[in-house]
Design a protein around this motif. Structure first.
Motif, PDB file in Angstrom:
ATOM      1  N   GLN A  31       0.836  -1.193   0.000  1.00 34.87           N
ATOM      2  CA  GLN A  31       0.000   0.000   0.000  1.00 34.87           C
ATOM      3  C   GLN A  31       0.875   1.249   0.000  1.00 34.87           C
ATOM      4  O   GLN A  31       2.045   1.204   0.368  1.00 34.87           O
ATOM      5  N   GLY A  32       0.285   2.362  -0.416  1.00 36.82           N
ATOM      6  CA  GLY A  32       1.001   3.626  -0.458  1.00 36.82           C
ATOM      7  C   GLY A  32       1.204   4.218   0.927  1.00 36.82           C
ATOM      8  O   GLY A  32       0.560   3.815   1.896  1.00 36.82           O
ATOM      9  N   LYS A  33       2.107   5.187   1.032  1.00 35.79           N
ATOM     10  CA  LYS A  33       2.418   5.795   2.323  1.00 35.79           C
ATOM     11  C   LYS A  33       1.405   6.833   2.765  1.00 35.79           C
ATOM     12  O   LYS A  33       1.305   7.141   3.937  1.00 35.79           O
ATOM     13  N   GLY A  34       0.655   7.432   1.836  1.00 39.90           N
ATOM     14  CA  GLY A  34      -0.315   8.447   2.204  1.00 39.90           C
ATOM     15  C   GLY A  34       0.349   9.743   2.629  1.00 39.90           C
ATOM     16  O   GLY A  34       1.533   9.962   2.387  1.00 39.90           O
ATOM     17  N   GLU A  35      -0.401  10.601   3.289  1.00 39.49           N
ATOM     18  CA  GLU A  35       0.084  11.905   3.742  1.00 39.49           C
ATOM     19  C   GLU A  35       0.477  11.830   5.215  1.00 39.49           C
ATOM     20  O   GLU A  35      -0.323  11.432   6.056  1.00 39.49           O
ATOM     21  N   ALA A  36       1.689  12.250   5.534  1.00 37.62           N
ATOM     22  CA  ALA A  36       2.213  12.162   6.902  1.00 37.62           C
ATOM     23  C   ALA A  36       1.347  12.941   7.891  1.00 37.62           C
ATOM     24  O   ALA A  36       1.087  12.473   9.001  1.00 37.62           O
ATOM     25  N   LEU A  37       0.866  14.120   7.521  1.00 33.84           N
ATOM     26  CA  LEU A  37       0.117  14.943   8.472  1.00 33.84           C
ATOM     27  C   LEU A  37      -1.235  14.352   8.826  1.00 33.84           C
ATOM     28  O   LEU A  37      -1.813  14.676   9.860  1.00 33.84           O
ATOM     29  N   LEU A  38      -1.754  13.440   8.011  1.00 33.52           N
ATOM     30  CA  LEU A  38      -3.072  12.857   8.271  1.00 33.52           C
ATOM     31  C   LEU A  38      -3.024  11.578   9.100  1.00 33.52           C
ATOM     32  O   LEU A  38      -4.059  11.130   9.597  1.00 33.52           O
ATOM     33  N   GLN A  39      -1.864  10.977   9.257  1.00 33.52           N
ATOM     34  CA  GLN A  39      -1.751   9.681   9.924  1.00 33.52           C
ATOM     35  C   GLN A  39      -2.201   9.780  11.382  1.00 33.52           C
ATOM     36  O   GLN A  39      -1.643  10.550  12.158  1.00 33.52           O
ATOM     37  N   GLY A  40      -3.230   9.026  11.743  1.00 39.43           N
ATOM     38  CA  GLY A  40      -3.682   9.012  13.133  1.00 39.43           C
ATOM     39  C   GLY A  40      -5.170   8.778  13.261  1.00 39.43           C
ATOM     40  O   GLY A  40      -5.881   8.516  12.295  1.00 39.43           O
ATOM     41  N   VAL A  41      -5.639   8.889  14.510  1.00 40.29           N
ATOM     42  CA  VAL A  41      -7.055   8.787  14.830  1.00 40.29           C
ATOM     43  C   VAL A  41      -7.538  10.197  15.128  1.00 40.29           C
ATOM     44  O   VAL A  41      -7.001  10.876  16.014  1.00 40.29           O
ATOM     45  N   TRP A  42      -8.538  10.645  14.369  1.00 43.38           N
ATOM     46  CA  TRP A  42      -9.049  12.008  14.461  1.00 43.38           C
ATOM     47  C   TRP A  42     -10.523  11.983  14.857  1.00 43.38           C
ATOM     48  O   TRP A  42     -11.312  11.276  14.233  1.00 43.38           O
ATOM     49  N   ASN A  43     -10.887  12.758  15.883  1.00 41.19           N
ATOM     50  CA  ASN A  43     -12.280  12.841  16.323  1.00 41.19           C
ATOM     51  C   ASN A  43     -12.824  14.243  16.118  1.00 41.19           C
ATOM     52  O   ASN A  43     -12.126  15.227  16.359  1.00 41.19           O
ATOM     53  N   GLN A  44     -14.071  14.297  15.728  1.00 43.90           N
ATOM     54  CA  GLN A  44     -14.804  15.555  15.695  1.00 43.90           C
ATOM     55  C   GLN A  44     -15.578  15.611  17.016  1.00 43.90           C
ATOM     56  O   GLN A  44     -16.630  14.999  17.157  1.00 43.90           O
ATOM     57  N   ASP A  45     -15.015  16.321  17.991  1.00 42.83           N
ATOM     58  CA  ASP A  45     -15.587  16.313  19.342  1.00 42.83           C
ATOM     59  C   ASP A  45     -16.891  17.093  19.450  1.00 42.83           C
ATOM     60  O   ASP A  45     -17.749  16.752  20.258  1.00 42.83           O
ATOM     61  N   SER A  46     -17.041  18.150  18.667  1.00 41.01           N
ATOM     62  CA  SER A  46     -18.270  18.942  18.741  1.00 41.01           C
ATOM     63  C   SER A  46     -18.576  19.543  17.376  1.00 41.01           C
ATOM     64  O   SER A  46     -17.715  19.607  16.506  1.00 41.01           O
ATOM     65  N   ILE A  47     -19.824  19.984  17.237  1.00 42.41           N
ATOM     66  CA  ILE A  47     -20.280  20.597  15.993  1.00 42.41           C
ATOM     67  C   ILE A  47     -20.939  21.923  16.347  1.00 42.41           C
ATOM     68  O   ILE A  47     -21.831  21.971  17.204  1.00 42.41           O
ATOM     69  N   LEU A 157     -11.451  18.540  13.475  1.00 39.69           N
ATOM     70  CA  LEU A 157     -10.980  17.281  14.049  1.00 39.69           C
ATOM     71  C   LEU A 157      -9.818  17.516  14.996  1.00 39.69           C
ATOM     72  O   LEU A 157      -9.000  18.412  14.778  1.00 39.69           O
ATOM     73  N   VAL A 158      -9.763  16.683  16.030  1.00 32.97           N
ATOM     74  CA  VAL A 158      -8.686  16.729  17.014  1.00 32.97           C
ATOM     75  C   VAL A 158      -7.962  15.386  16.974  1.00 32.97           C
ATOM     76  O   VAL A 158      -8.603  14.329  16.956  1.00 32.97           O
ATOM     77  N   LEU A 159      -6.631  15.424  16.958  1.00 34.61           N
ATOM     78  CA  LEU A 159      -5.833  14.198  16.931  1.00 34.61           C
ATOM     79  C   LEU A 159      -5.915  13.515  18.289  1.00 34.61           C
ATOM     80  O   LEU A 159      -5.578  14.098  19.308  1.00 34.61           O
ATOM     81  N   LYS A 160      -6.364  12.266  18.302  1.00 39.00           N
ATOM     82  CA  LYS A 160      -6.462  11.481  19.536  1.00 39.00           C
ATOM     83  C   LYS A 160      -5.306  10.504  19.681  1.00 39.00           C
ATOM     84  O   LYS A 160      -4.924  10.151  20.783  1.00 39.00           O
ATOM     85  N   GLU A 161      -4.782  10.040  18.543  1.00 44.58           N
ATOM     86  CA  GLU A 161      -3.682   9.069  18.576  1.00 44.58           C
ATOM     87  C   GLU A 161      -2.889   9.187  17.279  1.00 44.58           C
ATOM     88  O   GLU A 161      -3.468   9.159  16.194  1.00 44.58           O
ATOM     89  N   LYS A 162      -1.598   9.344  17.387  1.00 41.94           N
ATOM     90  CA  LYS A 162      -0.729   9.418  16.211  1.00 41.94           C
ATOM     91  C   LYS A 162      -0.440   7.995  15.727  1.00 41.94           C
ATOM     92  O   LYS A 162      -0.240   7.086  16.529  1.00 41.94           O
ATOM     93  N   ILE A 163      -0.424   7.807  14.409  1.00 43.00           N
ATOM     94  CA  ILE A 163      -0.113   6.513  13.811  1.00 43.00           C
ATOM     95  C   ILE A 163       1.072   6.694  12.877  1.00 43.00           C
ATOM     96  O   ILE A 163       1.141   7.662  12.125  1.00 43.00           O
ATOM     97  N   THR A 164       2.001   5.751  12.940  1.00 42.05           N
ATOM     98  CA  THR A 164       3.132   5.742  12.011  1.00 42.05           C
ATOM     99  C   THR A 164       2.821   4.745  10.908  1.00 42.05           C
ATOM    100  O   THR A 164       2.502   3.579  11.184  1.00 42.05           O
ATOM    101  N   CYS A 165       2.919   5.202   9.680  1.00 41.03           N
ATOM    102  CA  CYS A 165       2.604   4.348   8.534  1.00 41.03           C
ATOM    103  C   CYS A 165       3.667   3.264   8.363  1.00 41.03           C
ATOM    104  O   CYS A 165       4.841   3.560   8.238  1.00 41.03           O
ATOM    105  N   VAL A 166       3.212   2.024   8.373  1.00 37.33           N
ATOM    106  CA  VAL A 166       4.053   0.880   8.021  1.00 37.33           C
ATOM    107  C   VAL A 166       3.301   0.170   6.893  1.00 37.33           C
ATOM    108  O   VAL A 166       2.357  -0.570   7.148  1.00 37.33           O
ATOM    109  N   PRO A 167       3.706   0.440   5.625  1.00 44.20           N
ATOM    110  CA  PRO A 167       2.963  -0.132   4.492  1.00 44.20           C
ATOM    111  C   PRO A 167       2.874  -1.655   4.568  1.00 44.20           C
ATOM    112  O   PRO A 167       3.858  -2.323   4.856  1.00 44.20           O
ATOM    113  N   LYS A 168       1.667  -2.171   4.334  1.00 46.84           N
ATOM    114  CA  LYS A 168       1.429  -3.607   4.354  1.00 46.84           C
ATOM    115  C   LYS A 168       1.325  -4.131   2.933  1.00 46.84           C
ATOM    116  O   LYS A 168       0.984  -3.412   2.015  1.00 46.84           O
ATOM    117  N   GLU A 169       1.604  -5.413   2.769  1.00 46.39           N
ATOM    118  CA  GLU A 169       1.445  -6.036   1.459  1.00 46.39           C
ATOM    119  C   GLU A 169      -0.028  -6.125   1.128  1.00 46.39           C
ATOM    120  O   GLU A 169      -0.858  -6.319   2.001  1.00 46.39           O
TER     121      GLU A 169
END
Length: 170
Positions: A31-47, A157-169
């Protein structure tokens, strides 16, 4: 004259086949690496102004490499579905797929799924393709503001958890 045409035809055929074989390249099976700034778990806490809206949806994104998973929680004062699906005006939908960022646009291309992210072919709410585009209005280390190109609603959106991309087969 016939020899000339046969020879020309032969060279044209050889050239076409050579161009075909040498112009094709096999894509890697990862799989592709995607965008570094987007990697993670993002929540929309309020509207904003949610109490004044008839219907609104809160988003929770998990973005890993070039893949996304989204949980959509909808709150509605209006019944769009049969009574068994309306669930007192609160329901969840799920989708997964891949994304691409072009310029300032985040393009999500996926399918609606069950809560375990396996394919959904029937049931309450939406099924089939999940195609959504957002304008990236701003981004920071822990915040991301998107604007839906479908309805111009903002999704802060607020970042709740950062994820490091490790491309999978694949």
């Amino acid at each position: 004259m016939t020899f000339f045409f046969k020879r020309t035809y032969f060279f044209a055929l050889v050239f076409s086949l050579s161009a075909f074989f040498f112009s094709c390249s096999r894509l890697p099976n990862v799989q592709g690496k995607g965008e570094a700034l987007l990697q993670g778990v993002w929540n929309q806490d309020s509207i904003a102004n949610s109490s004044k809206l008839l219907t609104y949806t809160q988003h929770r994104f998990k973005i890993s490499c070039d893949s996304f998973y989204v949980d959509l929680t909808t709150f509605s004062k209006v019944n769009y579905y049969s009574d068994s699906c309306f669930n007192k005006g609160v329901w969840k939908e799920y989708a997964k797929g891949t994304y691409v960022v072009k310029g300032d646009t985040l393009m999500l291309n996926g399918t609606f799924t069950k809560d375990n992210y396996k394919q959904k072919v029937s049931g309450c709410y939406r099924t089939g393709r999940y195609l959504t585009n957002f304008k990236i209005k701003s981004s920071g280390a822990n915040s991301l503001v998107l604007e839906s190109l479908n309805d111009q609603r903002e999704c802060a959106l607020v970042l709740k958890e950062k994820i490091t991309c490790v491309p999978k087969e694949l």
